[in-house]
Motif scaffolding. Sequence first.
Motif, PDB file in Angstrom:
ATOM      1  N   GLU A 525       0.802  -1.224   0.000  1.00  0.00           N
ATOM      2  CA  GLU A 525       0.000   0.000   0.000  1.00  0.00           C
ATOM      3  C   GLU A 525       0.837   1.278   0.000  1.00  0.00           C
ATOM      4  N   PHE A 526       0.364   2.251  -0.784  1.00  0.00           N
ATOM      5  CA  PHE A 526       0.910   3.606  -0.790  1.00  0.00           C
ATOM      6  C   PHE A 526      -0.234   4.530  -0.368  1.00  0.00           C
ATOM      7  N   LEU A 527      -0.078   5.163   0.783  1.00  0.00           N
ATOM      8  CA  LEU A 527      -1.142   5.980   1.349  1.00  0.00           C
ATOM      9  C   LEU A 527      -0.710   7.436   1.449  1.00  0.00           C
ATOM     10  N   LEU A 528      -1.631   8.340   1.201  1.00  0.00           N
ATOM     11  CA  LEU A 528      -1.450   9.738   1.593  1.00  0.00           C
ATOM     12  C   LEU A 528      -2.121   9.851   2.956  1.00  0.00           C
ATOM     13  N   ALA A 529      -1.321   9.995   4.005  1.00  0.00           N
ATOM     14  CA  ALA A 529      -1.856   9.810   5.341  1.00  0.00           C
ATOM     15  C   ALA A 529      -1.352  10.852   6.321  1.00  0.00           C
ATOM     16  N   ASP A 530      -2.179  11.113   7.334  1.00  0.00           N
ATOM     17  CA  ASP A 530      -1.741  11.749   8.564  1.00  0.00           C
ATOM     18  C   ASP A 530      -2.334  10.897   9.684  1.00  0.00           C
ATOM     19  N   LEU A 531      -2.314  11.408  10.915  1.00  0.00           N
ATOM     20  CA  LEU A 531      -2.813  10.577  11.999  1.00  0.00           C
ATOM     21  C   LEU A 531      -4.322  10.352  11.910  1.00  0.00           C
ATOM     22  N   GLY A 533      -6.454  10.397   9.181  1.00  0.00           N
ATOM     23  CA  GLY A 533      -7.058   9.709   8.055  1.00  0.00           C
ATOM     24  C   GLY A 533      -6.076   9.435   6.937  1.00  0.00           C
ATOM     25  N   PHE A 534      -6.581   8.848   5.847  1.00  0.00           N
ATOM     26  CA  PHE A 534      -5.719   8.502   4.717  1.00  0.00           C
ATOM     27  C   PHE A 534      -6.549   8.361   3.459  1.00  0.00           C
ATOM     28  N   THR A 535      -5.884   8.448   2.324  1.00  0.00           N
ATOM     29  CA  THR A 535      -6.442   8.013   1.047  1.00  0.00           C
ATOM     30  C   THR A 535      -5.455   7.037   0.433  1.00  0.00           C
ATOM     31  N   ARG A 536      -5.975   6.101  -0.332  1.00  0.00           N
ATOM     32  CA  ARG A 536      -5.131   5.091  -0.966  1.00  0.00           C
ATOM     33  C   ARG A 536      -4.600   5.662  -2.277  1.00  0.00           C
ATOM     34  N   ALA A 537      -3.294   5.923  -2.321  1.00  0.00           N
ATOM     35  CA  ALA A 537      -2.695   6.558  -3.494  1.00  0.00           C
ATOM     36  C   ALA A 537      -2.160   5.547  -4.499  1.00  0.00           C
ATOM     37  N   GLY A 650      -2.785   6.928 -13.261  1.00  0.00           N
ATOM     38  CA  GLY A 650      -4.194   6.871 -12.899  1.00  0.00           C
ATOM     39  C   GLY A 650      -4.378   7.510 -11.537  1.00  0.00           C
ATOM     40  N   GLU A 651      -5.631   7.624 -11.116  1.00  0.00           N
ATOM     41  CA  GLU A 651      -5.891   8.246  -9.809  1.00  0.00           C
ATOM     42  C   GLU A 651      -5.181   7.495  -8.702  1.00  0.00           C
ATOM     43  N   GLN A 652      -5.167   6.170  -8.822  1.00  0.00           N
ATOM     44  CA  GLN A 652      -4.394   5.336  -7.911  1.00  0.00           C
ATOM     45  C   GLN A 652      -3.331   4.597  -8.727  1.00  0.00           C
ATOM     46  N   LEU A 653      -2.076   4.720  -8.287  1.00  0.00           N
ATOM     47  CA  LEU A 653      -0.991   4.046  -9.000  1.00  0.00           C
ATOM     48  C   LEU A 653      -1.074   2.538  -8.815  1.00  0.00           C
ATOM     49  N   ARG A 654      -0.565   1.829  -9.816  1.00  0.00           N
ATOM     50  CA  ARG A 654      -0.421   0.379  -9.687  1.00  0.00           C
ATOM     51  C   ARG A 654       1.021   0.003  -9.947  1.00  0.00           C
ATOM     52  N   VAL A 655       1.610  -0.692  -8.988  1.00  0.00           N
ATOM     53  CA  VAL A 655       2.937  -1.262  -9.207  1.00  0.00           C
ATOM     54  C   VAL A 655       2.729  -2.623  -9.858  1.00  0.00           C
ATOM     55  N   ARG A 656       3.216  -2.749 -11.089  1.00  0.00           N
ATOM     56  CA  ARG A 656       2.970  -3.960 -11.866  1.00  0.00           C
ATOM     57  C   ARG A 656       3.924  -5.071 -11.429  1.00  0.00           C
ATOM     58  N   ILE A 696       4.164   9.837  -6.556  1.00  0.00           N
ATOM     59  CA  ILE A 696       3.187  10.349  -5.586  1.00  0.00           C
ATOM     60  C   ILE A 696       3.681  11.656  -4.973  1.00  0.00           C
ATOM     61  N   ALA A 697       4.992  11.750  -4.722  1.00  0.00           N
ATOM     62  CA  ALA A 697       5.553  12.983  -4.159  1.00  0.00           C
ATOM     63  C   ALA A 697       5.342  14.155  -5.110  1.00  0.00           C
ATOM     64  N   ARG A 698       5.579  13.923  -6.406  1.00  0.00           N
ATOM     65  CA  ARG A 698       5.396  15.004  -7.378  1.00  0.00           C
ATOM     66  C   ARG A 698       3.922  15.392  -7.510  1.00  0.00           C
ATOM     67  N   ARG A 699       3.038  14.421  -7.424  1.00  0.00           N
ATOM     68  CA  ARG A 699       1.606  14.702  -7.516  1.00  0.00           C
ATOM     69  C   ARG A 699       1.084  15.453  -6.290  1.00  0.00           C
ATOM     70  N   SER A 700       1.546  15.022  -5.121  1.00  0.00           N
ATOM     71  CA  SER A 700       0.961  15.519  -3.870  1.00  0.00           C
ATOM     72  C   SER A 700       1.692  16.707  -3.278  1.00  0.00           C
ATOM     73  N   GLY A 701       2.946  16.899  -3.674  1.00  0.00           N
ATOM     74  CA  GLY A 701       3.758  17.940  -3.069  1.00  0.00           C
ATOM     75  C   GLY A 701       4.347  17.549  -1.730  1.00  0.00           C
ATOM     76  N   ARG A 702       4.137  16.304  -1.317  1.00  0.00           N
ATOM     77  CA  ARG A 702       4.706  15.844  -0.046  1.00  0.00           C
ATOM     78  C   ARG A 702       6.110  15.303  -0.265  1.00  0.00           C
ATOM     79  N   SER A 703       6.976  15.548   0.704  1.00  0.00           N
ATOM     80  CA  SER A 703       8.374  15.153   0.534  1.00  0.00           C
ATOM     81  C   SER A 703       8.867  14.227   1.632  1.00  0.00           C
ATOM     82  N   THR A 704       7.963  13.770   2.503  1.00  0.00           N
ATOM     83  CA  THR A 704       8.337  12.847   3.574  1.00  0.00           C
ATOM     84  C   THR A 704       7.637  11.520   3.350  1.00  0.00           C
TER      85      THR A 704
END
Length: 767
Positions: A525-531, A533-537, A650-656, A696-704
């Motif tokens: 799983e790759f999540l955009l998360a904080d304490l 909540g989360f979304t599945r990225a 796609g909206e959610q990435l898939r690792v093939r 995901i970092a480039r899409r979301s702007g998150r770097s951690t």
Amino acid sequence: MEEPIRTRARVTGVVQGVGFRPFVYALATRLGLTGFVGNDVDGVFVEAEGPEARVRTFVRALQEEAPPLAQVETVRSTTVPATGEPGFSIRQSGAGGRATTLVAADSATCEDCLAELDDPGDRRHGYPFINCTNCGPRFTIVTGIPYDRPKTTMAGFRMCARCEAEYTDPADRRFHAQPVCCARCGPHLSLVDAHGSPLAGDPLEGAAALLAAGAVLAVKGLGGYHLAAGAADAHACATLRARKHREDKAFAVMVADLRQARRLCEVDAEAQELLCSRRRPIVLLPRKADAPVAPSVAPGNRDLGLMLPYTPMHALLLRATRQPVVLTSGNTSDEPIAHRDEDAFPRLAPLADAFLTHDRAIHTRTDDSVVRPPVVQGGAPVLIRRSRGYVPEPVQVPWLWPRPVLACGAELKNTFCLATHRRAFVSHHIGDLENLETLRSFTDGIAHLQSLFEIDPEVVAHDLHPEYLSTKHAHTLTRMTRVGVQHHHAHIAACLADNSTDEPVIGVALDGTGYGTDGTIWGGEFLLADLAGFTRAGFFDPVPMPGGAAAIRHPWRMAAAHLDHAFEGRVPEGLDLRRRRGTDWDTVVTMARRGVNAPLTSSAGRLFDAVSAIAGVRDSVNYEGQAAVELEQLVDPDEDGAYTARVDGGEQLRVRTTDLVRAVAEDVLAGADAGRVAARFHRGLCGAVVAACDVIARRSGRSTVALSGGVFVNTVLYAGVVRGLRARGLRVLTHARVPCNDGGISLGQAAVAGARDRARQLTGPAG
């Protein structure tokens, strides 16, 4: 003459049972101050009076010069009117009120006590229960607080006059050391046969002789019974395996000293520090090719789990045996470790030829902790199991829990967590909640910690899986507010809490199984998360899990499903795995295609299982994660090739992961050995995880990026992903205070429940 001032101080943290009061007494005496010090349910209270400069020095030293086992959280002081009271005294412990003080973890025998143990002129020479304020049992013997002798399992041992003189002398190293004792007034060892009948002679010498003769011993330690056998004795180790029903999982080995440790393993400075620390965990170390241990100690494993003696009894036994000793938990597979005599004897008598035991009761069972030295440069040691030596020390965080929380943890490697104020008390290792005995250990442990720290939970957090026993227990607590937490979100939240941050991150959670919000089995799983909540990225390619739990026990089933998916139903006939499984192959493939008892899973753990089976490493397993462990052990360090896997948008990435499976199969068909395949697979998977995070970092702007989940126990994957992410300029958070596996889940559940509670307070019930 300078007017004296008086300060009133409150010290919180692990400050009871660790020699803090005698330290304060000696400090005040040295500085010529008057006043008093005492314990109560909140910690340590102090008043000190004298010249202002000395009083200020005194207050600073309370934190800066604290005793070795003390962990000072806060020192708060205020100035009060001077009284002119002469002298400095230690007051009796206060009672009443709500407990907020902490209890120390059990600590290995200190150097001063070891010196007395070895001194023929000392009255405690050779006494196997020697201890002082700087070492010895704590959590395993405490029954309540304030931490005083009547509230420990030493209550029944009345101190002799000489021990009492030490106990009441503020200048003595044993002042108010609650387990203080000697051969005249304390516990004693005994050696008995499997029926409980005493065996003649000195218990330690008799135990050593039995081990030398190839016997299996049950040994009562600090947090429970162990089963012991000579580590070099192939027959004894094989006998122990057969009796314990533990076919392949590695045994831990206790060595007398660093010299013995270096005979078995590579021991660098960081490993030495862990081995010799007061926590004395089992330390996983690279095994030397000529290490004199039986093959069955750690079959198929390049590492050995070593530990040094952590009680005087262990030190004396290892000296008497003059050889390393296997020391594994006293149980049969899947049961909790035995710790009460009345339970241990009937359970362990079929496994052990004799018992080396003693008459000091163990109140709380605690398994040995397991740790690995840092995997990447500048990293922290990697906790794999957090128990003896660490628990019940809390995980401190910078935020508040509005209401006390009980987090029930996961099904495997269970721990629970009690959280209140800014502290999270993650429990000792409970084990896999798969039977009544372990469930009872779970509920008893919750009751004890609630009582010990007087925490009355108002919120209960649990996994979303409805069939977990921990979830079912949470649903019995009807008076509490229930909070369901998705398994992989809990993993990432645990990593955030471990790092004392609530920042939004890219969370990578890789493990075996976890109940997903879409009803499938997640695990890559790759999540955009904080304490909160989360979304599945993104996620790994979902594939069927034919037979459900049967696919975990038989990795070849996952291999069949992955291969059928990767080759779109045209799996090469020449694969040895397909030939090995015969007609079962078609049955399992049909099950997978039809989705009959074959839930979809994105699990990274099941991907490792599949690759292990395709490479001919392991078709079926005897313990959880075995296929992945053995695949990692085969990685060829000289192989620099790597498979590649697409990361689809796609909206959610898939690792093939289908790309990796095809590459593995093609290499195996071409005759590549398992070591090369394992290396290329690991490197390829690392590259795919890093590439997905980069997108995901480039899409979301998150770097951690926060890494969690049991698959990250794999050192090759862990190191490769951390280095790859750092090379992309991303900040990486990993675990240091709790395990990345399911042993850390309860902390994450508690952190999520607290964050949602804080949000509810801000927005109101309708928010």
